[in-house]
Each structure stands twice: as C-alpha cells, then as structure tokens.
Design an enzyme around this catalytic site. Structure first.
Site, mmCIF file in Angstrom:
data_model
loop_
_atom_site.group_PDB
_atom_site.id
_atom_site.type_symbol
_atom_site.label_atom_id
_atom_site.label_comp_id
_atom_site.label_asym_id
_atom_site.label_seq_id
_atom_site.Cartn_x
_atom_site.Cartn_y
_atom_site.Cartn_z
ATOM 1 N N CYS A 147 0.825 -1.211 0.000
ATOM 2 C CA CYS A 147 0.000 0.000 0.000
ATOM 3 C C CYS A 147 0.857 1.257 0.000
ATOM 4 O O CYS A 147 0.345 2.373 -0.064
ATOM 5 C CB CYS A 147 -0.942 0.024 1.201
ATOM 6 S SG CYS A 147 -1.986 -1.422 1.307
ATOM 7 N N CYS A 194 -2.722 8.975 6.081
ATOM 8 C CA CYS A 194 -1.453 8.894 6.816
ATOM 9 C C CYS A 194 -1.682 9.160 8.297
ATOM 10 O O CYS A 194 -1.059 8.523 9.156
ATOM 11 C CB CYS A 194 -0.444 9.914 6.276
ATOM 12 S SG CYS A 194 0.016 9.609 4.569
#
Lengths: 405, 130
Positions: B37, B106
């Site tokens: 990912c 994130c």
C-alpha cells in the site's frame, strides 16, 4: 516556491523546445502568418510551402512519402484517429483489435471506448522485461483481427518493442499495424516499409518540438482508410479538418529533422551518461532494481526501484530534481503504476520507483549531481525505514502478514 | 502538492527516529500498514511503571506525510499517560500538519500505530501477570 532551478530529469513527460526549432517557428507567428489553405495570395502560398517542407521532413524520418503524413494536435489525437478511424472504417469486416497492457493511457482508454461500442480487444501481457512475447501475439490473432496497436517505445520504462517482427506478423495475418512512436522518433531508427507499419503516431513535444502538434502516418500502398473524427473543411485529405497551425507544423518538421540528424551521436552520449549514472548508484546503494530491459531500451530512460524507500517520500528528499515516480502517492489515484504492475513488479517495489528521463540538454554534471542527491536521500530514508531494518535483520518482508489498508 | 512548514520540518528533521528493544517488557510495538500500500509505520513506546510514556521511537516507510505524521506522534506521546495517548485522534494530527485531503490516511495510520503499540504493551503486562 523553488528558489533554485531544479535539474530537469523528466524527458519522457516532455522536452524543452530546441532553440533551433523555435527560431524556425517564429516568423510564422509574425510576418508569415498566412493561412496555409489560402490559395489566392502570397501569404497563403508561403505558409503552405512551409507546411509542406515540414511534412517532407517528418516523412523522411519515417522513410515515408510526404502524402502519407497527417498533422494532428499531438500523439493522443493521432492515436485516437488511428484506432477509432480504422476500427470504424473496417467494422463491417473486422471487429477485433490487439494491443498491450503497457500502452499509453490514450491508447488504452480509446480501446475501452471501442469495447463499449461493440469491438473486441485483446490486451497482451508483457514479459518481465517489458517486451511482448511474439508467440503470444501470434496466438491472439483471430480472423476478425483488423488492427494491432503496439507502442514503439514505452513512456515509463523506455523499452523498445520488436517492431519489424510485429509488422511481419501483422502482414502475414492480414491486420493493420499501428504503433505509437511518440517516444521513439530520434531515438531508434524507423522505417515504415521495412517494418510493415501501416499507421504511426508521433508528437512534437517529446522530441524537442512544440506542444500542441503531432502527426499520424497513414500508409498509401496498400491504402489504409480511416473514418475521420473531426469534420469540416476537408484539410489533410479529409482525415483531419481544421486550419493547420503553421508555426507548430514547421516546428514539428524541424524537430524531426534535428532528432534524426543527431540520433546516432546523441545515443552514444546518452548511453555514456546512463552507464556512468548507474555505476554511481550501484556502487553506493544495494537493492536497487532496474525496471524494464536494459539492452532493448532507449538511452535516455532509467526506471529504478529503490527497495525499502517509498517513491514520494524519496521525491521530497530530492527537491533539486524534477522527475516522476511510479509510486501511487504522487498521483491522486493511490494506485501504483499499471505499467510496472504489468511487468510483474510487485506492488511494494512499484511504490519505490523513480523514472529518470534525460536527453539533449542534460549534462554530465547534472547527472552526477542527481546520482549524489538520490544516494544521499535513499540512504537517509532507509535509516528510518522499518522495512530496511527488517531486511537487515534477515526478515523476509514477504513472509510478514501485513494488514492492508 | 504543496506541504505545510510543519510537515516539511518533520520530514526534514524527523524526531525520535529509531528502535527500542521489542522484547523489553516495558516496550510496546505497533507495526501498521503494508508495503504493497506504500506505507508502513513502526511505532514503539517505553512505558514507566506508573503508566507514563517515557520514550517513543518510530521508523516509517512512506511518503512525506506518513513520515511527518509518525514523527509528530512520537513528539506528542512523550510524557503522556496511556489514557491520554489512547485519546489522540487522527484529526489532530492531520490538522497540525495541514495534511492535504489525499493524505488523511497517513494520520489514520499514525492513530492506528499508537493504538497498536499500546495494545502490544498491555498484552505484555497481562501475559506477565499470568
């Protein structure tokens, strides 16, 4: 904002217009502004003459006849015209097309469109070096196959497809052969007859010419027919209506002329730059992998995976360099490059790739600085990479069960 | 993409990069994300006997936003109690670093890393009491 100018290493995205090209173009913006289709006065004649000179320059690079060159707005339009134009013209006889998984988006998206409109498309896989397997291509033909579209040089990994072999196969099977040569002109020798190419797309801004212009080569013998996409005044033998942009046409012609004239010397120079760069990288960094074949590749492209360092994170550390990453994070899609995935590059490595594109105006000093910057940034980021740490401890990151997100 | 000063500062001068001994009873380790990912965060905390985070270290494979998010988190964690640490939300991280919308994940990953590290620490404590 950037205070110092970045080193430009994105030559597959676009190239600067060569000053020699620009110089040839300028008069046609100024005093020689005539419409090349005006038949009644000297302004028109002068513009027409310039356009025809350019057409001949383009033809010469392809070893074609000038009457086989159609000006377009770029390679995207040329590819659209070749694919849709041929598919629709011959749709009563042939409804199957063959292309590859690594084509430029403008070919793949056009193929998707044709699929939605009743055509069948075969998307050929590629080998791990990026090249097609000719036997797989041969098996993909059906009696319905009307057109094969395979790019000459890939825009991400720079690999050169075996055009002559593909052309011979297409001729044998009675299918037209189209190639997107946007990245190929001036980099590899092209010969539409020797290679049995029926349709060929090219672009101005990839070969040190202006943006907004390209061309499609359309074979006359045996004659290839296309249905036009743009209708109007019937310019370009009815294939593409619209007033020709004289300065852009002149620029494309001159760009082709220079590209071919300097091809051999430039190939040698860029090969030297490439080898020197690769040597520097490999001597300082372990676990760097080249994506795509090294031998069957244009000299101005490197696509490298720097294992254990994510591409966008890396790009932030090399702000002095202007280049692209195959990592997802640089695009909005969050998907890594489909070209790298087609080569079988695993997703974790695809995320760590950089495309380094260099060319006519790249100096050795710039390449040296680029190598140093990359080595420094990769080393720093590996020190803070948990994957690098695991690898150093002998953990195989493929054996870890990761929670995808 | 243009990034905030805070984000660039954390990317260029990351705080608390490093590793703690994962076998230490007082250390909790969180490893979240996946290489496929494009981001993996390893966050480690050292917890004192009275439940305060004395030290935090990270290592991150990822984009600048992922590196900055984990760096910022280690800064926040030092001195916090476990209860306080559990209440850190990704919004706070995203806001402080002014993450662009495509980079919000994130901050989510950083929040997950905190939770995973605390969980690991707590599991160790439960096991040691058996």
């Amino acid at each position: 904002m950037e205070t110092t100018r970045q080193i430009y290493l994105d030559y597959q995205a676009t190239t600067p217009c060569d000053p020699r090209v620009l110089e040839k173009m300028i008069p046609f913006f100024k005093e020689d502004f005539g419409n090349p289709h005006s038949r009644n006065h000297s302004y028109g004649w002068k513009a027409e003459e310039a356009v025809e000179t350019a057409r001949a320059q383009i033809a010469r690079v392809l070893k074609a006849d000038p009457r086989e060159i159609i000006f377009t707005s770029g390679a995207t339009e040329a590819n659209n015209l070749a694919l849709k134009g041929a598919a629709y013209f011959y749709r009563d006889q042939k409804t199957h097309l063959i292309t590859t998984l690594t084509e430029h988006k403008c070919v793949l998206d056009t193929c998707r469109y044709l699929e939605q409109n009743g055509f069948q498309i075969t998307y050929l896989p590629v080998l791990s070096n990026g090249l097609i397997d000719l036997e797989v291509l041969e098996r993909a033909f059906t009696p319905q196959t009307g057109l094969v579209s395979i790019m000459a040089v890939n825009n991400e990994v720079g690999v050169i497809q075996p055009l002559s072999e593909i052309g011979a196969l297409c001729r044998l099977k009675g299918a037209l052969f189209h190639t997107d040569a946007a990245q190929a002109v001036g980099k590899i020798p092209l010969d539409v007859n020797a290679m049995n190419i029926d349709l060929l797309s090219l672009s101005g801004h990839k070969i040190y010419g202006p943006k907004g212009v390209g061309a499609l080569y359309v074979r006359r013998k045996p004659r290839v027919r296309l249905e036009a996409l743009i209708h109007g005044g019937g310019q370009e033998r009815g294939f593409r209506s619209g007033t020709l942009p004289t300065p852009l046409c002149v620029g494309l012609g001159e760009a082709c002329f220079i590209a071919e004239q300097e091809r051999e010397g430039e190939t040698e120079r860029l090969n030297e730059l490439r080898n020197r760069f690769l040597e520097k990288i490999h001597s300082s960094l372990a676990d760097v992998y080249l994506n795509g074949d090294l031998e069957k590749r244009i000299p101005g492209n490197l696509n490298l995976s720097f294992a254990y360092v994510e591409g966008e994170g890396l790009m932030m550390g090399i702000k002095n360099l202007a280049l692209s990453s195959g990592s997802a994070c640089t695009s909005e899609s969050l998907e890594p490059s489909y070209v790298l995935r087609a080569l079988g590059v695993t997703e974790d490595l695809a995320h760590t790739s950089l495309r380094i594109g260099f060319g006519r105006f790249t100096t050795q000093a710039e390449m040296d600085e680029a190598a140093e910057s990359i080595i420094k940034a990769v080393t720093r980021l590996r020190e803070m990479s948990p994957l690098w740490e695991m690898a150093q401890m002998g953990v195989d990151i493929k054996s870890v069960t990761w929670a995808g997100h | 993409m243009s990034y905030s000063k805070q984000l660039i500062d954390h990317y260029e001068n990351p705080r608390n990069v490093g590793s703690l001994d994962p076998k230490d009873m007082n250390v909790g380790t969180g490893l979240v994300g996946a290489p496929a990912c494009g981001d993996v965060m390893k966050l480690q905390i050292r917890v004192t006997d009275d439940g305060v985070i004395a030290d935090a270290k990270f290592k991150t494979f990822g984009c600048g936003s992922a590196i900055a998010s984990s760096s910022y988190v280690t800064e926040l964690l030092c001195g916090m109690t476990l209860t306080e640490a559990t209440s850190i939300k990704n919004n706070a991280i995203a806001q402080h670093l002014a993450l662009p919308p495509v980079k919000i994940h994130c901050s989510v990953l950083a929040e997950d890393a905190i939770k995973a590290a605390i969980q690991d620490y707590q599991n160790k404590q439960v096991e040691s009491q058996r």
